[in-house]
Motif scaffolding. Structure first.
Motif, PDB file in Angstrom:
ATOM      1  N   VAL A  34       0.780  -0.768  -0.681  1.00 51.20           N
ATOM      2  CA  VAL A  34      -0.114   0.211  -0.303  1.00 51.20           C
ATOM      3  C   VAL A  34       1.176   1.303  -0.186  1.00 51.20           C
ATOM      4  N   GLN A  35       0.539   2.005  -0.659  1.00 51.30           N
ATOM      5  CA  GLN A  35       1.626   3.570  -1.737  1.00 51.30           C
ATOM      6  C   GLN A  35       0.836   4.569  -2.248  1.00 51.30           C
ATOM      7  N   PHE A  36       1.478   5.639  -1.738  1.00 45.33           N
ATOM      8  CA  PHE A  36       0.921   6.659  -2.563  1.00 45.33           C
ATOM      9  C   PHE A  36       1.977   6.856  -3.507  1.00 45.33           C
ATOM     10  N   GLN A  37       1.788   7.257  -5.052  1.00 42.84           N
ATOM     11  CA  GLN A  37       2.133   7.296  -5.979  1.00 42.84           C
ATOM     12  C   GLN A  37       1.582   8.969  -6.647  1.00 42.84           C
ATOM     13  N   SER A  38       2.425   9.918  -6.663  1.00 46.15           N
ATOM     14  CA  SER A  38       2.342  10.856  -6.912  1.00 46.15           C
ATOM     15  C   SER A  38       3.061  11.786  -7.958  1.00 46.15           C
ATOM     16  N   ARG A  39       2.218  11.657  -8.992  1.00 43.37           N
ATOM     17  CA  ARG A  39       2.775  12.862 -10.284  1.00 43.37           C
ATOM     18  C   ARG A  39       2.162  14.298 -10.154  1.00 43.37           C
ATOM     19  N   ASN A  40       2.881  15.098 -10.809  1.00 45.15           N
ATOM     20  CA  ASN A  40       2.676  16.574 -10.572  1.00 45.15           C
ATOM     21  C   ASN A  40       1.771  16.831 -10.229  1.00 45.15           C
ATOM     22  N   PHE A  41       1.946  16.336  -7.727  1.00 47.62           N
ATOM     23  CA  PHE A  41       1.139  16.897  -6.820  1.00 47.62           C
ATOM     24  C   PHE A  41      -0.612  15.803  -7.254  1.00 47.62           C
ATOM     25  N   HIS A  42      -0.374  14.688  -8.578  1.00 46.76           N
ATOM     26  CA  HIS A  42      -1.956  13.888  -7.837  1.00 46.76           C
ATOM     27  C   HIS A  42      -1.128  12.609  -7.431  1.00 46.76           C
ATOM     28  N   ASN A  43      -2.437  13.032  -6.282  1.00 47.84           N
ATOM     29  CA  ASN A  43      -2.011  11.396  -5.485  1.00 47.84           C
ATOM     30  C   ASN A  43      -2.417  10.747  -5.648  1.00 47.84           C
ATOM     31  N   VAL A  44      -2.474   9.344  -6.081  1.00 42.77           N
ATOM     32  CA  VAL A  44      -3.264   8.222  -5.815  1.00 42.77           C
ATOM     33  C   VAL A  44      -2.777   7.126  -5.143  1.00 42.77           C
ATOM     34  N   LEU A  45      -3.192   6.655  -4.083  1.00 42.37           N
ATOM     35  CA  LEU A  45      -2.741   5.434  -3.676  1.00 42.37           C
ATOM     36  C   LEU A  45      -3.350   3.904  -4.473  1.00 42.37           C
ATOM     37  N   HIS A  46      -1.974   3.352  -3.873  1.00 42.08           N
ATOM     38  CA  HIS A  46      -2.443   2.151  -5.119  1.00 42.08           C
ATOM     39  C   HIS A  46      -1.343   1.044  -3.873  1.00 42.08           C
ATOM     40  N   TRP A  47      -2.486  -0.386  -4.520  1.00 43.20           N
ATOM     41  CA  TRP A  47      -2.187  -1.223  -3.362  1.00 43.20           C
ATOM     42  C   TRP A  47      -2.273  -2.629  -4.477  1.00 43.20           C
ATOM     43  N   GLN A  48      -2.783  -4.020  -4.104  1.00 39.89           N
ATOM     44  CA  GLN A  48      -1.824  -4.854  -4.581  1.00 39.89           C
ATOM     45  C   GLN A  48      -2.833  -5.911  -3.822  1.00 39.89           C
ATOM     46  N   PRO A  49      -3.785  -6.685  -3.792  1.00 41.01           N
ATOM     47  CA  PRO A  49      -5.047  -7.698  -3.637  1.00 41.01           C
ATOM     48  C   PRO A  49      -3.581  -8.862  -2.803  1.00 41.01           C
ATOM     49  N   GLY A  50      -4.653  -8.946  -0.870  1.00 41.64           N
ATOM     50  CA  GLY A  50      -3.892 -10.065  -0.075  1.00 41.64           C
ATOM     51  C   GLY A  50      -3.566 -11.377  -1.364  1.00 41.64           C
ATOM     52  N   LYS A  51      -2.488 -11.746  -0.249  1.00 41.31           N
ATOM     53  CA  LYS A  51      -1.895 -13.370  -0.659  1.00 41.31           C
ATOM     54  C   LYS A  51      -3.564 -14.331  -1.205  1.00 41.31           C
ATOM     55  N   VAL A  52      -4.244 -14.702  -0.950  1.00 42.97           N
ATOM     56  CA  VAL A  52      -4.584 -15.377  -1.380  1.00 42.97           C
ATOM     57  C   VAL A  52      -6.081 -14.710  -2.311  1.00 42.97           C
ATOM     58  N   LEU A  53      -6.273 -13.310  -2.180  1.00 43.25           N
ATOM     59  CA  LEU A  53      -6.876 -12.818  -3.245  1.00 43.25           C
ATOM     60  C   LEU A  53      -6.651 -12.424  -4.573  1.00 43.25           C
ATOM     61  N   ALA A  54      -5.870 -13.166  -5.521  1.00 41.33           N
ATOM     62  CA  ALA A  54      -5.466 -12.263  -6.460  1.00 41.33           C
ATOM     63  C   ALA A  54      -7.033 -12.726  -7.374  1.00 41.33           C
ATOM     64  N   GLY A  55      -7.386 -11.892  -7.588  1.00 39.72           N
ATOM     65  CA  GLY A  55      -9.030 -12.739  -8.647  1.00 39.72           C
ATOM     66  C   GLY A  55      -9.921 -12.889  -7.760  1.00 39.72           C
ATOM     67  N   ASN A  56     -10.457 -12.237  -6.848  1.00 37.88           N
ATOM     68  CA  ASN A  56     -11.041 -12.746  -6.402  1.00 37.88           C
ATOM     69  C   ASN A  56     -12.230 -11.053  -6.894  1.00 37.88           C
ATOM     70  N   ALA A  57     -12.935 -11.725  -6.235  1.00 42.65           N
ATOM     71  CA  ALA A  57     -13.945 -10.020  -6.378  1.00 42.65           C
ATOM     72  C   ALA A  57     -14.501  -9.493  -4.927  1.00 42.65           C
ATOM     73  N   SER A  58     -12.846  -8.830  -4.531  1.00 42.15           N
ATOM     74  CA  SER A  58     -13.263  -8.401  -2.556  1.00 42.15           C
ATOM     75  C   SER A  58     -13.067  -7.469  -3.485  1.00 42.15           C
ATOM     76  N   LEU A  59     -14.246  -6.357  -2.001  1.00 41.00           N
ATOM     77  CA  LEU A  59     -14.286  -5.260  -2.233  1.00 41.00           C
ATOM     78  C   LEU A  59     -12.706  -4.444  -1.033  1.00 41.00           C
ATOM     79  N   TYR A  60     -12.750  -3.345  -1.574  1.00 44.61           N
ATOM     80  CA  TYR A  60     -11.617  -2.477  -0.577  1.00 44.61           C
ATOM     81  C   TYR A  60     -12.398  -1.393   0.101  1.00 44.61           C
TER      82      TYR A  60
END
Length: 131
Positions: A34-60
């Protein structure tokens, strides 16, 4: 000699063990990287699914706060989403203030713990893209 607290002490120990196992069982649900990525002061939080949830219909579920604040605030547009990112530009608009964000997963009625970013200050972590 045996334990001095008898049955009440045993029950407390048992409950603590059950809670520990439940938390450990939900640990693979926690969002990763879980981390921020900032481009031209446009700040977007990104993350990857948990270890057992790749491709799962999870909600965040995403929350944020400014450094020093006690209360986390729900990011309304990123509450119960299926995507793996959340735009927090408006919520992190003071470019010299440090912020935190956190995200958790829900899958089949089970919630993960929160995964928290490191402290983020867009002034220090910006990158500029010419276009």
């Amino acid at each position: 000699m045996g334990p001095q607290h008898g049955l009440p002490g045993f029950i407390v120990s048992l409950l603590l063990a059950i809670v520990g196992e439940t938390q450990a069982a939900h640990e693979p649900l926690k969002p990763q990287k879980v981390q921020f990525q900032s481009r031209n002061f446009h700040n977007v939080l990104h993350w990857q699914p948990g270890k057992v949830l790749a491709g799962n219909a999870s909600l965040y579920f995403v929350q944020y706060k400014m450094y020093g604040q006690r209360q986390w605030k729900n990011k309304q547009g990123c509450w119960g989403i299926q995507g793996l990112f959340c735009d927090l530009t408006n919520e992190t608009s003071d470019i010299q203030e440090p912020y935190y964000a956190r995200v958790r997963t829900a899958s089949a009625g089970v919630f993960s713990g929160w995964s928290v970013t490191r402290r983020f200050t867009s002034w220090w972590e910006k990158s500029f893209i010419r276009g």
